[in-house]
Structures are given as C-alpha cells and as structure tokens.
Motif scaffolding. Structure first.
Motif, short mmCIF file in Angstrom:
data_model
loop_
_atom_site.label_atom_id
_atom_site.label_comp_id
_atom_site.label_asym_id
_atom_site.label_seq_id
_atom_site.Cartn_x
_atom_site.Cartn_y
_atom_site.Cartn_z
N THR A 15 0.82 -1.22 0.00
CA THR A 15 0.00 0.00 0.00
C THR A 15 0.85 1.27 0.00
OG1 THR A 15 -0.13 -0.18 2.40
CG2 THR A 15 -1.99 -1.07 1.16
N GLY A 17 5.33 2.92 -0.15
CA GLY A 17 6.78 2.75 -0.09
C GLY A 17 7.34 1.70 -1.06
N GLY A 37 -1.96 -5.59 2.21
CA GLY A 37 -1.79 -4.48 3.15
C GLY A 37 -3.05 -4.38 4.00
N ALA A 59 -4.89 -7.70 3.92
CA ALA A 59 -4.26 -8.81 4.64
C ALA A 59 -3.29 -8.28 5.68
CB ALA A 59 -3.50 -9.71 3.65
N ASP A 60 -3.53 -8.69 6.92
CA ASP A 60 -2.59 -8.42 8.01
C ASP A 60 -1.66 -9.63 8.08
OD1 ASP A 60 -1.29 -8.31 10.53
OD2 ASP A 60 -2.90 -7.06 11.34
N ASN A 87 7.17 -8.35 1.88
CA ASN A 87 7.70 -7.00 2.10
C ASN A 87 7.13 -6.29 3.33
OD1 ASN A 87 8.77 -4.23 1.13
ND2 ASN A 87 6.55 -3.94 1.21
N VAL A 112 5.32 -9.57 12.97
CA VAL A 112 5.13 -8.93 11.66
C VAL A 112 6.23 -9.38 10.69
CG1 VAL A 112 5.17 -6.73 10.41
CG2 VAL A 112 3.94 -6.91 12.59
N SER A 140 14.59 -7.85 4.19
CA SER A 140 15.32 -7.73 5.45
C SER A 140 15.76 -6.27 5.59
CB SER A 140 16.50 -8.71 5.48
OG SER A 140 17.11 -8.68 6.74
N SER A 141 16.96 -6.03 6.09
CA SER A 141 17.36 -4.64 6.35
C SER A 141 18.83 -4.59 6.73
CB SER A 141 16.53 -4.10 7.53
OG SER A 141 17.07 -2.88 8.01
N1 LIG Z 1 12.54 2.41 4.39
C1 LIG Z 1 13.65 1.89 4.87
O1 LIG Z 1 14.61 2.60 5.21
C2 LIG Z 1 13.79 0.39 4.98
C3 LIG Z 1 15.08 -0.12 5.18
C4 LIG Z 1 15.24 -1.49 5.32
C5 LIG Z 1 14.14 -2.32 5.24
N2 LIG Z 1 12.89 -1.79 5.07
C6 LIG Z 1 11.75 -2.72 5.00
O2 LIG Z 1 11.08 -2.53 3.78
C7 LIG Z 1 9.72 -2.95 3.94
C8 LIG Z 1 8.81 -1.86 3.39
O3 LIG Z 1 8.94 -0.71 4.19
P1 LIG Z 1 8.79 0.76 3.60
O4 LIG Z 1 10.03 1.48 3.92
O5 LIG Z 1 8.32 0.71 2.22
O6 LIG Z 1 7.68 1.36 4.59
P2 LIG Z 1 6.14 1.70 4.37
O7 LIG Z 1 5.96 2.62 3.23
O8 LIG Z 1 5.62 2.10 5.69
O9 LIG Z 1 5.53 0.31 3.94
C9 LIG Z 1 5.26 -0.71 4.86
C10 LIG Z 1 4.18 -1.57 4.28
O10 LIG Z 1 3.95 -2.68 5.17
C11 LIG Z 1 2.58 -2.77 5.44
N3 LIG Z 1 2.37 -3.35 6.75
C12 LIG Z 1 2.86 -2.94 7.95
N4 LIG Z 1 2.42 -3.75 8.93
C13 LIG Z 1 1.65 -4.69 8.33
C14 LIG Z 1 0.91 -5.81 8.78
N5 LIG Z 1 0.86 -6.16 10.09
N6 LIG Z 1 0.25 -6.55 7.88
C15 LIG Z 1 0.27 -6.23 6.57
N7 LIG Z 1 0.93 -5.19 6.07
C16 LIG Z 1 1.62 -4.43 6.95
C17 LIG Z 1 2.03 -1.36 5.27
O11 LIG Z 1 0.68 -1.43 4.84
P3 LIG Z 1 -0.59 -1.09 5.74
O12 LIG Z 1 -0.23 0.09 6.58
O13 LIG Z 1 -1.63 -0.83 4.70
O14 LIG Z 1 -0.84 -2.33 6.52
C18 LIG Z 1 2.87 -0.83 4.13
O15 LIG Z 1 2.30 -1.19 2.90
C19 LIG Z 1 9.54 -3.25 5.42
O16 LIG Z 1 9.66 -4.64 5.64
C20 LIG Z 1 10.69 -2.51 6.07
O17 LIG Z 1 11.03 -3.08 7.31
C21 LIG Z 1 12.70 -0.45 4.93
#
Ligand SMILES: NC(=O)c1ccc[n+]([C@@H]2O[C@H](COP(=O)([O-])OP(=O)(O)OC[C@H]3O[C@@H](n4cnc5c(N)ncnc54)[C@H](OP(=O)(O)O)[C@@H]3O)[C@@H](O)[C@H]2O)c1
Length: 284
Positions: A15, A17, A37, A59-60, A87, A112, A140-141
């Motif tokens: 949804t 990022g 999402g 989907a959670d 993701n 999560v 991952s990260s």
């Molecule tokens: N941005 C960074 O710097 C970074 C760095 C390393 C790794 N990551 C990883 O990249 C992935 C995407 O993150 P992003 O940076 O793109 O952040 P984001 O824009 O906040 O995206 C996170 C996504 O995960 C969904 N989500 C969160 N909790 C959930 C749950 N319980 N069930 C289903 N969906 C869930 C959110 O959708 P809803 O709110 O609609 O549920 C949203 O679509 C994550 O795994 C994050 O840990 C990010």
C-alpha cells in the motif's frame, strides 16, 4: 517484452513505499500482481491505477487466514503464483531503552517481520511446489547486519529473516523454488514518519521530501553519495524474481549504497588527519 510477462506475484505491504513501487515495476514488466496491506483505501487506489493486472486484498501478515486468502486471490484471479515478495513491515514507535523494554512490543515486531514472512513462505510453497517453479523475496534490512541502525526488536526480527531465507531456500530448492532476501539501507519512505506518530497517508505522501536530508545524514556512512530510493530496492526484487538469477538462492542482497561494505574513505581520511594533528600537538 517484459521481464515478468505471464508471471503472477503477491506483494505484501504494497500500500506504500517499497512494496507499492515494486508492484508498479512488476506490473510494468508484465506481471499480474496481488497487493496486500491493511489499509484498504491506498491499496484499492493503487490497484485501480495499475489496471486489470492488479488486485488489492486486505491482509494483516500476522493473521494466517489473511495470508492464506491473499495467496488464494493470486490463484483465483490470475491462475497461479510465481513470485512472493514478503515486504510488509513496520518500524518501532518510541523504542524504549532495554531496562524499560516491553516484551509484547518485541514479540509483535517478530510477528510482523519473521512470523509474517514465515506464513507467506508457507502458503506460497503450497501453491508453488506443485507448479515446480517459484521465487520468494524477503525484505530484510541493514538492521539485520549492523546493530545501532534500528530498534533491537526490529534488528532481531530482520536478522531472523536472513536465516528464515536460508532455511526455506534449502528446503524448497529441490522443488524449483528459490528464496532470497534484500537488505535495504535507509530509504526515505513513510515508515520513519509513521514511527514518529505522523498519520500514515501524510507520512507516505511527504516521504520523498526527506531525500536531501537522508543524503546528507548518510554521507558519513554510504560511499554512494545519494539517498536510496524505493526504485533501487524494486530493481533488486525484480532481478531476484526473474530467471536472470536462476542459480541464486539462500542469499541476501544488500541495497545500501555501500554501508555494509565499510566506511566511506573520506571519513577515514578525515579521521587520520585529525589523529595526525593530535600526534603533532603531543609534547616531544
Ligand atoms: N525504508 C527503509 O529505510 C527500509 C530499510 C530497510 C528495510 N525496510 C523494510 O522494507 C519494507 C517496506 O517498508 P517501507 O520502507 O516501504 O515502509 P512503508 O511505506 O511504511 O511500507 C510498509 C508496508 O507494510 C505494510 N504493513 C505494515 N504492517 C503490516 C501488517 N501487520 N500486515 C500487513 N501489512 C503491513 C504497510 O501497509 P498497511 O499500513 O496498509 O498495513 C505498508 O504497505 C519493510 O519490511 C521494512 O522493514 C525499509
């Protein structure tokens, strides 16, 4: 011809990022995509914008029935499942110092990231094994590799994702299913502002404005002098999704501008300059 022509993908957390950008790239490369999402509004909106080869399903990832239903949408709407991008993820709101840390919050983060990805792999494998082909990509990260970049629960969960990836890869390889992970460094998405309590839609909408700030903050850590982008991560996921990476499994691909490789040389040069200055000032 697209790199994913005829393939069907499920992307959890699509949804916003990285997940949303990956969905756009996959559809542009010919795939049909089911976006997961919890937020129906942004999910339906993105699926509609992507056209008939996209569907949103709420989907959670902590709920097994949701994940099972999400993978079933891929089969019902598009006839199968070839690629899963695990993701979905969240940061940690107001992390506390260890002596005050909360077990429930710690376990929710594990649920999560590690739990959600475990469920995704389980239900994708049920569909992929009889088909004899599949690619699973777990997000991952840098926090999995280096302490100090994220909260302790997030780092622990993301490190777990690496071993989940390797374990699933060795079990599913004989069935023609590859499992890999991607470890992004800091990418200016809404995740940071959401952790700080900003409304999710506003956080997503304004995240791009943080690019210059990220570029500046990361200058001491990344040898590539710019902010990472969701595009960078989506491109890595695309490569892992296709047969271009057909002999790669159980691996983690860092997309971090060089953070995990080591410090930028300019940082070390400056440190040596300061040390030389301090030595020169020592009494003889
Ligand atoms: N941005 C960074 O710097 C970074 C760095 C390393 C790794 N990551 C990883 O990249 C992935 C995407 O993150 P992003 O940076 O793109 O952040 P984001 O824009 O906040 O995206 C996170 C996504 O995960 C969904 N989500 C969160 N909790 C959930 C749950 N319980 N069930 C289903 N969906 C869930 C959110 O959708 P809803 O709110 O609609 O549920 C949203 O679509 C994550 O795994 C994050 O840990 C990010």
């Amino acid at each position: 011809m697209g790199a994913l022509d005829g393939k069907v993908a499920v992307i959890t957390g699509a949804t916003s990022g990285i997940g949303a950008r990956t969905a756009e790239v996959f559809v542009a490369e010919g795939a049909s995509v089911v976006l997961g999402g919890r937020r129906t509004g942004p999910g339906e909106e993105l699926a509609a914008a992507l056209g008939p080869r996209a569907r949103f399903a709420r989907a959670d990832v902590r709920v097994e029935a949701d994940i099972e239903a999400l993978t079933a949408v891929a089969v019902d709407a598009f006839g199968g499942l070839d690629v899963l991008v695990n993701n979905a993820g969240q940061g940690v709101e107001a992390p506390r110092p260890l002596p005050e840390a909360d077990l429930a919050a710690f376990l929710d983060t594990l649920a999560v990231h590690a739990g959600g990805m475990f469920l995704g792999i389980k239900h994708a494998a049920r569909i992929m094994i009889p088909r004899g082909w599949g690619s699973i990509i777990n997000m991952s990260s840098i926090g999995a590799h280096r302490a100090g970049w994220s909260d302790i629960s997030y780092s622990t969960a993301k490190a777990g994702v690496l071993q989940l990836t390797r374990s699933a890869a060795v079990e599913l390889g004989p069935h023609g299913i590859r499992v890999n992970s991607v470890s992004p460094g800091p990418i200016p998405t809404g995740i940071f502002a959401k952790n700080a309590g900003v409304d999710a839609e506003r956080a997503d909408r304004t995240a791009g404005l943080l690019e210059p700030l990220f570029a500046e903050a990361m200058a001491a850590h990344q040898s590539i002098p710019r902010a990472g982008r969701a595009d960078d991560v989506a491109a890595a996921a695309l490569w892992l999704a296709t047969d271009a990476s057909s002999f790669v499994t159980g691996q983690d691909l860092g997309v971090d501008g060089g953070i995990s490789a080591g410090r930028p040389v300019a940082v070390a040069v400056e440190e040596r300059r300061l040390l030389a200055k301090a030595f020169a000032a020592l009494p003889s």
